[in-house]
Structure formats: structure tokens, C-alpha cells
Design a protein around this motif. Structure first.
Motif, mmCIF file in Angstrom:
data_model
loop_
_atom_site.group_PDB
_atom_site.id
_atom_site.type_symbol
_atom_site.label_atom_id
_atom_site.label_comp_id
_atom_site.label_asym_id
_atom_site.label_seq_id
_atom_site.Cartn_x
_atom_site.Cartn_y
_atom_site.Cartn_z
ATOM 1 N N ASN A 60 0.836 -1.353 -0.340
ATOM 2 C CA ASN A 60 -0.205 -0.153 0.112
ATOM 3 C C ASN A 60 0.783 1.242 -0.287
ATOM 4 O O ASN A 60 2.126 1.323 0.998
ATOM 5 N N LEU A 61 0.409 2.468 -0.470
ATOM 6 C CA LEU A 61 0.965 3.649 -0.467
ATOM 7 C C LEU A 61 0.416 4.486 -0.028
ATOM 8 O O LEU A 61 -1.003 5.094 -0.039
ATOM 9 N N LEU A 62 1.454 5.890 0.696
ATOM 10 C CA LEU A 62 0.412 6.888 1.104
ATOM 11 C C LEU A 62 1.521 7.703 0.618
ATOM 12 O O LEU A 62 2.167 7.981 0.981
ATOM 13 N N VAL A 63 0.662 8.787 -0.332
ATOM 14 C CA VAL A 63 1.207 10.283 -0.457
ATOM 15 C C VAL A 63 0.346 11.451 0.617
ATOM 16 O O VAL A 63 -0.185 11.206 0.373
ATOM 17 N N GLU A 64 1.269 12.655 1.368
ATOM 18 C CA GLU A 64 1.084 13.275 2.207
ATOM 19 C C GLU A 64 1.982 14.687 1.715
ATOM 20 O O GLU A 64 3.131 14.221 1.359
ATOM 21 N N GLY A 99 -3.771 14.142 0.178
ATOM 22 C CA GLY A 99 -2.951 12.467 0.555
ATOM 23 C C GLY A 99 -3.734 12.127 -0.127
ATOM 24 O O GLY A 99 -4.689 12.157 -0.421
ATOM 25 N N VAL A 100 -3.249 11.260 -0.307
ATOM 26 C CA VAL A 100 -4.134 9.685 -1.217
ATOM 27 C C VAL A 100 -3.586 8.197 -0.473
ATOM 28 O O VAL A 100 -2.101 7.850 -0.331
ATOM 29 N N HIS A 101 -4.650 7.393 0.099
ATOM 30 C CA HIS A 101 -3.963 5.926 0.158
ATOM 31 C C HIS A 101 -4.346 5.507 -0.762
ATOM 32 O O HIS A 101 -5.419 5.462 -0.602
ATOM 33 N N ILE A 102 -3.197 4.637 -1.486
ATOM 34 C CA ILE A 102 -3.977 3.255 -2.447
ATOM 35 C C ILE A 102 -3.256 2.265 -2.354
ATOM 36 O O ILE A 102 -2.147 1.873 -1.725
ATOM 37 N N THR A 103 -3.952 1.026 -1.948
ATOM 38 C CA THR A 103 -3.867 0.125 -2.260
ATOM 39 C C THR A 103 -3.280 -1.266 -3.102
ATOM 40 O O THR A 103 -3.416 -0.840 -4.412
ATOM 41 N N ASN A 104 -2.552 -2.279 -3.062
ATOM 42 C CA ASN A 104 -1.572 -3.050 -3.826
ATOM 43 C C ASN A 104 -1.553 -2.365 -5.558
ATOM 44 O O ASN A 104 -2.078 -2.400 -6.024
ATOM 45 N N VAL A 105 -0.066 -1.512 -4.770
ATOM 46 C CA VAL A 105 0.607 -1.150 -5.481
ATOM 47 C C VAL A 105 1.681 -1.835 -5.996
ATOM 48 O O VAL A 105 2.086 -2.141 -5.344
ATOM 49 N N ALA A 106 2.544 -1.841 -7.168
ATOM 50 C CA ALA A 106 3.208 -2.587 -7.892
ATOM 51 C C ALA A 106 4.653 -1.772 -7.791
ATOM 52 O O ALA A 106 4.548 -0.737 -7.441
ATOM 53 N N ASP A 107 5.804 -2.505 -7.134
ATOM 54 C CA ASP A 107 7.347 -1.607 -6.899
ATOM 55 C C ASP A 107 7.585 -1.222 -8.388
ATOM 56 O O ASP A 107 8.586 -0.491 -8.755
ATOM 57 N N GLN A 108 7.176 -2.241 -9.183
ATOM 58 C CA GLN A 108 7.393 -1.768 -11.214
ATOM 59 C C GLN A 108 6.612 -2.591 -12.143
ATOM 60 O O GLN A 108 5.789 -3.356 -12.330
ATOM 61 N N ALA A 109 6.254 -1.508 -12.729
ATOM 62 C CA ALA A 109 5.506 -2.397 -13.713
ATOM 63 C C ALA A 109 5.569 -3.596 -14.706
ATOM 64 O O ALA A 109 7.044 -3.377 -15.013
ATOM 65 N N ASP A 110 5.158 -4.249 -15.445
ATOM 66 C CA ASP A 110 5.337 -5.175 -16.549
ATOM 67 C C ASP A 110 6.877 -4.332 -17.373
ATOM 68 O O ASP A 110 6.435 -3.095 -18.132
ATOM 69 N N ILE A 163 5.312 8.606 11.034
ATOM 70 C CA ILE A 163 4.026 7.837 10.531
ATOM 71 C C ILE A 163 5.160 6.785 9.983
ATOM 72 O O ILE A 163 5.864 6.855 9.067
ATOM 73 N N ARG A 164 4.292 5.788 10.957
ATOM 74 C CA ARG A 164 5.331 4.731 10.596
ATOM 75 C C ARG A 164 5.277 3.690 9.363
ATOM 76 O O ARG A 164 5.994 3.191 8.584
ATOM 77 N N HIS A 165 4.043 3.858 8.948
ATOM 78 C CA HIS A 165 3.403 3.249 7.866
ATOM 79 C C HIS A 165 2.592 3.810 7.065
ATOM 80 O O HIS A 165 1.774 4.578 7.622
ATOM 81 N N ALA A 166 1.863 2.893 5.520
ATOM 82 C CA ALA A 166 1.499 4.124 4.736
ATOM 83 C C ALA A 166 -0.023 3.615 6.159
ATOM 84 O O ALA A 166 -0.914 4.229 5.517
ATOM 85 N N ASP A 167 -0.160 2.365 6.716
ATOM 86 C CA ASP A 167 -1.844 1.827 6.380
ATOM 87 C C ASP A 167 -2.069 2.892 7.636
ATOM 88 O O ASP A 167 -2.850 2.967 7.833
ATOM 89 N N THR A 168 -1.098 3.737 7.981
ATOM 90 C CA THR A 168 -1.959 4.423 10.328
ATOM 91 C C THR A 168 -1.497 5.723 9.941
ATOM 92 O O THR A 168 -1.560 6.055 10.929
ATOM 93 N N GLN A 170 -2.764 7.186 12.969
ATOM 94 C CA GLN A 170 -1.558 8.284 13.697
ATOM 95 C C GLN A 170 -2.315 9.621 13.455
ATOM 96 O O GLN A 170 -2.123 10.282 15.396
ATOM 97 N N LEU A 171 -2.299 10.597 12.558
ATOM 98 C CA LEU A 171 -3.626 11.362 12.720
ATOM 99 C C LEU A 171 -3.975 12.038 13.588
ATOM 100 O O LEU A 171 -3.957 12.383 14.443
#
Length: 702
Positions: free
Chosen positions: A7-11, A59-70, A211-216, A220-221
Motif C-alpha cells: 500500500n502507498l501513502l502520499v501526503e 493526501g492519498v492512500h492506494i492499496t496494492n501498488v506494484a514496485d515495478q510495472a510489467d 508516520i510509521r507505515h502507509a496504513d497507520t 496516527q493523525l
């Protein structure tokens, strides 16, 4: 796709964002970032998006993001074989140059594929393009997103180094990009991604917040930063607290319903806390619209209404802090609102010292439009149009004239000067204070109605006449100087005015033709050109067609009815119902096709064809039979039409199917004998006129 998905978090942490635009900016930030990552092949089909937007963060939280595209297979057409290879099958200089540009050399020639491109055989270069890494993809996504944000006004500011200048909606001070618990090395606006953000300005338990992890992030906020980061969650919490506070303030009290205000306060606070304030009851002598507007517009308060919708002296404050003792917050807000309410009371008292009528003269000094004169001149035109419409509809001419003359007088009052949204509303209060009849006072407020889609119509006939006159004066005047709406641009809200006219005619079932109305509205301008008049009529009928489509009628049904340009728009719904019922008849398709054929025959004849028949010239049995049926059917259809029974009028035509079919099978219309030919054309013209009174039936032909 890469097996590694997290999962990815951007703020992006920023200074206070414009509250009215926050929802739009927050949604755009999340959606554009998601779409750009998706287009690069970095998301799964089930990747979920959660947007965050608060006064100080996007901000945005997105699940199941790949570390590299095919990796992707790419096929590129290079050039025709005849250009790329010489007679010996060797690569030409042009081909080698092209391959070099693609990072390949002569060794690639043997692997080029020959395929037809539809015209000739061409050479294709197949290669594998490596899929983007998340760091590359996110960098691109961030840059794209920041460019596309719907920012109302961009700020220019310097970075900490004192040299670099950045443009953004507000100065940005922090960037988080977490993939699970790993930082993605991206940078924008002079910021490098890390894990640090800040909570509430005054109430954060810890600062900064790591922020410890994208999902927290969200959790945490809330716990450490005292911030509800999600716009939707914060808005829902405000709604819950408003309802709870209203219940605590008194029985049957409810906060004013205002979606835009709710969005705005959601954009102003990070940790909502709703408290109850109140003001002196003496202020309630001022019209409640004034008090409500000043509380909402200037203070962002939610006025409290009783069960009858009447304003009370209590209001709700959406505070951004939660002190143990809220009395200081409440007291401060009560002190701030008092001078605002006192201003409204002062304006109201001052305005009532002068009669509305005494202000009319001043409108001659207010410019309406440089090509159309002053508001004073405009009022005289509206009066003339209203007088003409009142005469046609049998409405009290004296009251109509009085309302039309005073309709804009409140533009020169102190209250409307301060709050332009109250125009019309204040005119009504001041007219009642001056002792004018209720119908005239109501018409002064109502002549602006309907002001938006779904708004109520004027409440009485006087208001309807003045509202029609006011909107038609605007439409005719602006069309007469070529100010026609184009694309999305409609600075004078002419679409809204046209829809208002349509709604009043249709819903009020007004017995007046659209051409009559336009003619009445033209009079004070001195005739407008035929070109401008046609453009205006087309504009009105286009708006009507759009409205009917929204109501579920088909394009064919609408086309059939509006092709005739029916004069009384109040009849259009009945005509559409009749067309729908007619189309369901077994004879409909055949008659529609025949009608189209008749129209085409008549169109080709030079000059006007008279709709009359000489029975002594009916030589063929089929034409005599058609004439006989027509002489029975036409009176029935006409009688039904005249009593407004359009369905019966169209259904009477079903009896024509058999004789019409027989006529076209057995009769030559364009006979050599001129008298016979003209008689047959006359029969077809009679048939055409009989069939097309309710709608143009030919438009139903498939």
C-alpha cells in the motif's frame, strides 16, 4: 506485474488551503495521482483509493501498488520495405539512421518483421520496454497532479535557500511517500519525501508526527495529531455534532441546511467541535434572511431554525479547538457576531426611512449595459413588456405596472448594497412597509424566480407576468446586440432565463404563444432583426428539448413535436403523450413513412400547393377512396385537436393507413395531365395538413 505489491501513502503538507476550494482540490489530487499510476501499469485491478484533504494537507492512500510495472512489448513501424532495403536486401542509410535513433544498430536488421500496413509491406521493429519503477512512476504522477490541480489562485514563493522560486496554491512544507514502511525517493516543490508530518496547530499530542507505515497514517493523525485527515469523515462528524448540538439547544430546533457552507467549514477545521452561541432576541425584528446571510457569509455559523422554519436567537459554531471549558470560545464568537447583526439592523432601519418609489429615479444613474442603457431605461422596457403580457393574460394591469416599476428599486438600498443576494427579498419587505398590496410586494421578490434549477416559481399572477417580462427583456435585449451564449460561456445567465420562461409557461399552463411573447418583448427595443429573433427562438426551443430529454422523452418524440414549433409550450407534454400513444399503434410506422414521402413530394413542387380537391378530377378508385376517408377522418381529428385531446386527434389518423397505402400503390401523382397532377398534389397537401397538426409524424419514420 511485479509480485511485490504494497500500500502507498502520499501526503503533501501545506499552509492553510482555500476552504471553498478544498474539496475540489483534494478530490483532484487523489484522482489524478491514482489515474497516472494506473496508466503506467503500477496498480492492480482492485487497487482502492482513499483521498485525504484537510486545511493543511492533501493526501492519498492506494492499496496494492506494484514496485515495478510489467515490461511491455512495443511494435514500431519504421518505413516501407522498398525504402528500408535495397535491391540486394541490405539496409539503406535511411533505415540505419532510424535504427540508431531507437538505440539499435545493423545487427537488428535481421530481426525486423515484414508486415502489411494496409497499403504496402512495411518494416516493423519489435522491442521490449522495461516497466516503470514505482519511484519513476510516482515522480511523474506527482508532477502531473500538481500541474492539473484546479487551483483558484496560484501563489509564488521562495524556497528556504532564498534562490529558488516555486508556484503553488499555498507554500508547501512537507512531503511523505511511504510504500508500506519504506520511503519512495521522490521530490516536488523543493521537498524530498520523508515520513514526517504535523498534526493540529494547537492540539496535537506529538509534534512532529512520524508516520510509521502507509496504513497507520489516518489513525496516527487522529491519536497523535488530533486531526481527522479525510474530508468526508470530517464532514460527517460535523453533521453529527450539528444535529447533536441542535437537539441540546432546544426542542425541534434544526441547523440551516446548506451544503456549500458545510463543505466550507469542513475546509476550515481539522478537529471539529460544535458549540452553541446566542444573541439578543431584539435582533429578530430584522428580516431573518438578512441575519441568516450575515451569520453564514461573514462568520460561517449555522443559524438554528424552529419547527416552522423561523430563525431563533441561537446558532451553532464549528470550532477548531476543544478546550475543557468552551465558554471563552462561545463568548468570543457571540461578541464577534453582535456588531454584524447590529449592522444589519442599522441598514434595515435606515432603508425604511425612504419609500421604495423614491429610489426609482436613481436607477437612471446605474449603468445596466453599455449598449442597452441604464437600469432606469431597462425598467421602462420591462414595464412596457409586462403591460402587454398582462393584457393578453387578463392580469391586473395596475398591480403589474407598480411591481415592474419598483422591481429593481431595492438595488439602491444599504442592505442590498451590503448583501446583493438579498435583492428582491428586501424589496418585498420595504414594499410591505410602504403599505403596498401583498401581491405587488410578493411580485417584487418573485420576479427573479426561478433563479436556479428546481427553484420555486412566482407565487401569484402579478409576479409571473413581471418575471416573464424581466427575463424576456434580458433575452431579447442581449440577443439583439449579438450577446449569444457560446460553449460553456454564458456570462448573462441567458440559459437560466430561457429555462425560467419555459417553466412558467409550461407549469403555469399559460394560454399565450411564444411568438406573441417575443413580439411583446421586442416592442420597446424597436423591432429586432429576423436573424436575432430566429436565433432566440432556436435557443429557447433547444433549452426546451434538453429539458424534455432529461424528463425521459426520446429524441424522436421530441423532434416530432418541436419540429412544428408549437406556440403554447403548456401543450407540449400532451402532444408528446399523444405521439407516444400513436407510435404504439400498428398503423404508425406505415403512416410515418407515407407522411415522409408526402412531405418529400410536396417539397419538390415549385410554389405553394393549395390543400384543396376537385372531386370531379378523382379518376382512380384509390384516390377517390383516400379522399372519402380523409373527408371523414379530418373533421374527427380536427375536432379532437381543437378540444385539446391530442391523443384522440392522432389516433383518428389510423383509419388512413389502408387508403394511403392503396393510393401510393395505384396512383401516379406526377401525371402528364396538369389538372390531374395539381388535383393529386392538392389531395396530398390536404392529407399532410391533416396529419401534422399535433406533431410532424414523418419524424417517427425509422
Amino acid at each position: 506485474m511485479s509480485m511485490d505489491t504494497r500500500n502507498l501513502l502520499v501526503e503533501l503538507f501545506v499552509e492553510e488551503l482555500p476552504p471553498k476550494a478544498l474539496k475540489k482540490i483534494g478530490d483532484a489530487f487523489a484522482q489524478t495521482l491514482y489515474a497516472t499510476l494506473q496508466s503506467q501499469g503500477l496498480l492492480e485491478k482492485d487497487s482502492m483509493l482513499t483521498p485525504f484533504a484537510s486545511p493543511r494537507r492533501l493526501g492519498v492512500h492506494i492499496t496494492n501498488v506494484a514496485d515495478q510495472a510489467d515490461d511491455k512489448q512495443v511494435s514500431q513501424k519504421l518505413m516501407p520495405v522498398s525504402v528500408g532495403l535495397d535491391a540486394n536486401g541490405k539496409a539503406t542509410p535511411a533505415l540505419l539512421k532510424k535504427l540508431n535513433a531507437l538505440g539499435a544498430d545493423e545487427s537488428a536488421v535481421a530481426n525486423l518483421k515484414r508486415e502489411s500496413d494496409g497499403k504496402a509491406e512495411a518494416l516493423f521493429f519489435h522491442s521490449v520496454v522495461q516497466g516503470a519503477t514505482l519511484a519513476e512512476g510516482l515522480q511523474k504522477a506527482l508532477e502531473d497532479t500538481l500541474v492539473k490541480l484546479p487551483i483558484p489562485k496560484v501563489m509564488t514563493y521562495q524556497l528556504a535557500d532564498g534562490w529558488d522560486t516555486v508556484n503553488f496554491v499555498r507554500p508547501a512544507h512537507g512531503l511523505i511517500a511511504l510504500y508500506g514502511n519504506d520511503i519512495i525517493p521522490v521530490s516536488v516543490l523543493g521537498l524530498k519525501a520523508g515520513t514526517t508530518t504535523h498534526g493540529h496547530r494547537f492540539e496535537a499530542g506529538l509534534d512532529p508526527v512520524f508516520i510509521r507505515h502507509a496504513d497507520t497514517y489516518a489513525e496516527q493523525l487522529v491519536k497523535e495529531g488530533a486531526v481527522i485527515a479525510g474530508f468526508a469523515e470530517r464532514r460527517a462528524e460535523i453533521v453529527r455534532q450539528l444535529q447533536e448540538a441542535a437537539a441540546n439547544a432546544g426542542d425541534n430546533l434544526k441547523p440551516i441546511d446548506d451544503e456549500a457552507l458545510l463543505d466550507e467549514v469542513t475546509g476550515l477545521v481539522e478537529r471539529p467541535n460544535v458549540v452553541i452561541g446566542q444573541f439578543e432576541e431584539t435582533f429578530l425584528d430584522v428580516p431573518q434572511e438578512c441575519l441568516i446571510l450575515t451569520m453564514k457569509a461573514n462568520q460561517k455559523y449555522f443559524p438554528l431554525l424552529d419547527a416552522d422554519g423561523k430563525l431563533t436567537n441561537k446558532f451553532l459554531i464549528v470550532s477548531n479547538i476543544r478546550p475543557a471549558d468552551a465558554s471563552a470560545v462561545i463568548g468570543g464568537n457571540e461578541r464577534v457576531v453582535r456588531p454584524r447583526l447590529a449592522d444589519a439592523k442599522f441598514f434595515f432601519d435606515q432603508d425604511r426611512k425612504k419609500k421604495l418609489e423614491s429610489r426609482v429615479e436613481g436607477l437612471a444613474k446605474v449603468v445596466y449595459h453599455n449598449k442597452l442603457g441604464t437600469q432606469g431605461e431597462r425598467i421602462e422596457r420591462v414595464r412596457a413588456i409586462a403591460k402587454a403580457i398582462a393584457a393578453k393574460l387578463g392580469v391586473d394591469a395596475k398591480q403589474v405596472d407598480s411591481a415592474a416599476q419598483l422591481a429593481k428599486a431595492d438595488l439602491l438600498t444599504d442592505m442590498v448594497g451590503e448583501f446583493p443576494e438579498l435583492q428582491g427579498i428586501m424589496g418585498r419587505y420595504y414594499a410591505l412597509h410602504d403599505g403596498l398590496p401583498a401581491d405587488v410586494a410578493d411580485a417584487i421578490e418573485d420576479h427573479y424566480k426561478p433563479r436556479f434549477a428546481g427553484d420555486e416559481l412566482p407565487r401569484n399572477a402579478v409576479g409571473t407576468v413581471v418575471a416573464l417580462a424581466d427575463k424576456l427583456e434580458t433575452l431579447v435585449g442581449l440577443f439583439s446586440i449579438g450577446q449569444v451564449p457560446t460553449g460553456d460561456k454564458d456570462p448573462f445567465a441567458l440559459r437560466r432565463h430561457a429555462l425560467g420562461v419555459i417553466r412558467m409557461l409550461v407549469e403555469g399552463k399559460l394560454a399565450i404563444g411564444i411568438d406573441e411573447l417575443i413580439a411583446a418583448a421586442e416592442q420597446p427595443f424597436g423591432k429586432i432583426t429576423a436573424e436575432h429573433r430566429d436565433a432566440l427562438l432556436n435557443f429557447i426551443f433547444d433549452r426546451l428539448a434538453n429539458t424534455l430529454r432529461e424528463q425521459g422523452y426520446s429524441a424522436q418524440e421530441i423532434d416530432a413535436v418541436l419540429a412544428l414549433r408549437p406556440q403554447r409550450l403548456a401543450d407540449v407534454a400532451e402532444r408528446l403523450a399523444a405521439v407516444r400513444a400513436f407510435a404504439a399503434l400498428p398503423e404508425a410506422e406505415s403512416l410515418a413513412a407515407a407522411n415522409k414521402r408526402v412531405a418529400n413530394i410536396l417539397k419538390k413542387v415549385e410554389g405553394e400547393v393549395a390543400a384543396k380537391v376537385d372531386t370531379s378530377l378523382l379518376k382512380e378508385d384509390a384516390e377517390a377512396a383516400l379522399n372519402n376517408t380523409l373527408s371523414t377522418v379530418k373533421p374527427q381529428a380536427d375536432a379532437a385537436f381543437d378540444r385539446g385531446d391530442y391523443t384522440a386527434s392522432l389516433q383518428a389518423l389510423a383509419a388512413l393507413k389502408t387508403p394511403v397505402d392503396a393510393f401510393f400503390d395505384g396512383v401516379m401523382v406526377n401525371a402528364d395531365d396538369t389538372a390531374l397532377r395539381n388535383n393529386r398534389l392538392g389531395l396530398l397537401a390536404t392529407l399532410h395538413a391533416a396529419m401534422n397538426r399535433v406533431a410532424d409524424i414523418s419524424r417517427l419514420a425509422s
